[in-house]
Write a protein that holds these residues in place. Structure first.
Motif, PDB file in Angstrom:
ATOM      1  N   ASP A  51       0.827  -1.207   0.000  1.00  0.00           N
ATOM      2  CA  ASP A  51       0.000   0.000   0.000  1.00  0.00           C
ATOM      3  C   ASP A  51       0.862   1.257   0.000  1.00  0.00           C
ATOM      4  O   ASP A  51       0.583   2.214  -0.721  1.00  0.00           O
ATOM      5  CB  ASP A  51      -0.940   0.030   1.206  1.00  0.00           C
ATOM      6  N   THR A  72      -6.772  -3.949  -9.197  1.00  0.00           N
ATOM      7  CA  THR A  72      -7.166  -2.968 -10.207  1.00  0.00           C
ATOM      8  C   THR A  72      -7.163  -3.600 -11.593  1.00  0.00           C
ATOM      9  O   THR A  72      -8.004  -3.257 -12.427  1.00  0.00           O
ATOM     10  CB  THR A  72      -6.249  -1.722 -10.194  1.00  0.00           C
ATOM     11  N   SER A  77     -11.774  -1.326  -7.834  1.00  0.00           N
ATOM     12  CA  SER A  77     -11.127  -0.033  -7.598  1.00  0.00           C
ATOM     13  C   SER A  77     -10.345  -0.044  -6.287  1.00  0.00           C
ATOM     14  O   SER A  77     -10.606  -0.863  -5.393  1.00  0.00           O
ATOM     15  CB  SER A  77     -12.174   1.088  -7.551  1.00  0.00           C
ATOM     16  N   ASP A  78      -9.392   0.866  -6.173  1.00  0.00           N
ATOM     17  CA  ASP A  78      -8.630   0.992  -4.930  1.00  0.00           C
ATOM     18  C   ASP A  78      -9.564   1.258  -3.759  1.00  0.00           C
ATOM     19  O   ASP A  78      -9.389   0.707  -2.677  1.00  0.00           O
ATOM     20  CB  ASP A  78      -7.602   2.121  -5.035  1.00  0.00           C
ATOM     21  N   ASN A  79     -10.562   2.101  -3.967  1.00  0.00           N
ATOM     22  CA  ASN A  79     -11.511   2.434  -2.901  1.00  0.00           C
ATOM     23  C   ASN A  79     -12.275   1.194  -2.441  1.00  0.00           C
ATOM     24  O   ASN A  79     -12.401   0.938  -1.243  1.00  0.00           O
ATOM     25  CB  ASN A  79     -12.473   3.527  -3.375  1.00  0.00           C
ATOM     26  N   GLU A  80     -12.777   0.404  -3.398  1.00  0.00           N
ATOM     27  CA  GLU A  80     -13.492  -0.831  -3.051  1.00  0.00           C
ATOM     28  C   GLU A  80     -12.571  -1.786  -2.304  1.00  0.00           C
ATOM     29  O   GLU A  80     -12.949  -2.368  -1.285  1.00  0.00           O
ATOM     30  CB  GLU A  80     -14.021  -1.525  -4.307  1.00  0.00           C
ATOM     31  N   TYR A  81     -11.358  -1.933  -2.800  1.00  0.00           N
ATOM     32  CA  TYR A  81     -10.401  -2.845  -2.194  1.00  0.00           C
ATOM     33  C   TYR A  81     -10.029  -2.400  -0.782  1.00  0.00           C
ATOM     34  O   TYR A  81      -9.971  -3.208   0.138  1.00  0.00           O
ATOM     35  CB  TYR A  81      -9.155  -2.944  -3.082  1.00  0.00           C
ATOM     36  N   ASN A  82      -9.814  -1.112  -0.609  1.00  0.00           N
ATOM     37  CA  ASN A  82      -9.430  -0.589   0.702  1.00  0.00           C
ATOM     38  C   ASN A  82     -10.536  -0.713   1.734  1.00  0.00           C
ATOM     39  O   ASN A  82     -10.268  -0.714   2.933  1.00  0.00           O
ATOM     40  CB  ASN A  82      -8.964   0.861   0.587  1.00  0.00           C
ATOM     41  N   ASN A  83     -11.775  -0.829   1.293  1.00  0.00           N
ATOM     42  CA  ASN A  83     -12.901  -0.984   2.216  1.00  0.00           C
ATOM     43  C   ASN A  83     -13.115  -2.427   2.653  1.00  0.00           C
ATOM     44  O   ASN A  83     -13.959  -2.699   3.497  1.00  0.00           O
ATOM     45  CB  ASN A  83     -14.187  -0.429   1.597  1.00  0.00           C
TER      46      ASN A  83
END
Length: 132
Positions: A51, A72, A77-83
């Motif tokens: 990260d 990706t 998306s990075d946002n989906e993955y980070n959640n």
């Protein structure tokens, strides 16, 4: 390969071993051992390193020369993955790195299939443990 990549990324970002150790929340000697190949980081530390440098764990481990994150490349998306939780990330990463798996009627979005992946992942882990 991990040690070589860690040292390369650190130096190309003009960071000291102490800088990276502080970012990771570990001691400098522990981080130095990763670069020297004397010790391997656990999954959470690998995740933090990936990260921080914005690279995939597969890149860190030398499984690919593509620095881009696998999620990706798979349309997450990075946002989906980070959640996702750490466990969910582990499951997604596992399936994205398996060359021997393919999905009939592949879901349009891999996150839609995450619950099914988790069940399958647990079965595979138990099978591997039983082989030992």
């Amino acid at each position: 390969m991990l040690g070589v990549r860690l040292k390369y990324l650190r130096k190309s970002n003009n960071k000291t071993q102490q800088d990276i150790a502080d970012i990771l929340g570990i001691t400098r000697p522990a981080y130095t051992a990763y670069e020297q190949g004397k010790r391997n980081p656990d999954y959470e530390i690998l995740e933090k390193i990936a990260d921080y440098y914005n690279v995939s764990i597969d890149y860190l481990l030398g499984r690919t020369d593509n620095k881009g994150a696998l999620h990706t490349q798979a349309g997450i998306s990075d946002n989906e993955y980070n959640n996702l939780s750490s466990y969910q990330k582990e499951v997604i990463d596992f399936f994205l790195t398996r060359e021997d798996l393919f999905f009939k009627n592949q879901p349009e979005n891999l996150l839609d299939a995450l619950e099914h992946f988790e069940v399958f992942y647990e079965v595979l882990k138990r099978q591997q443990e039983n082989k030992k």
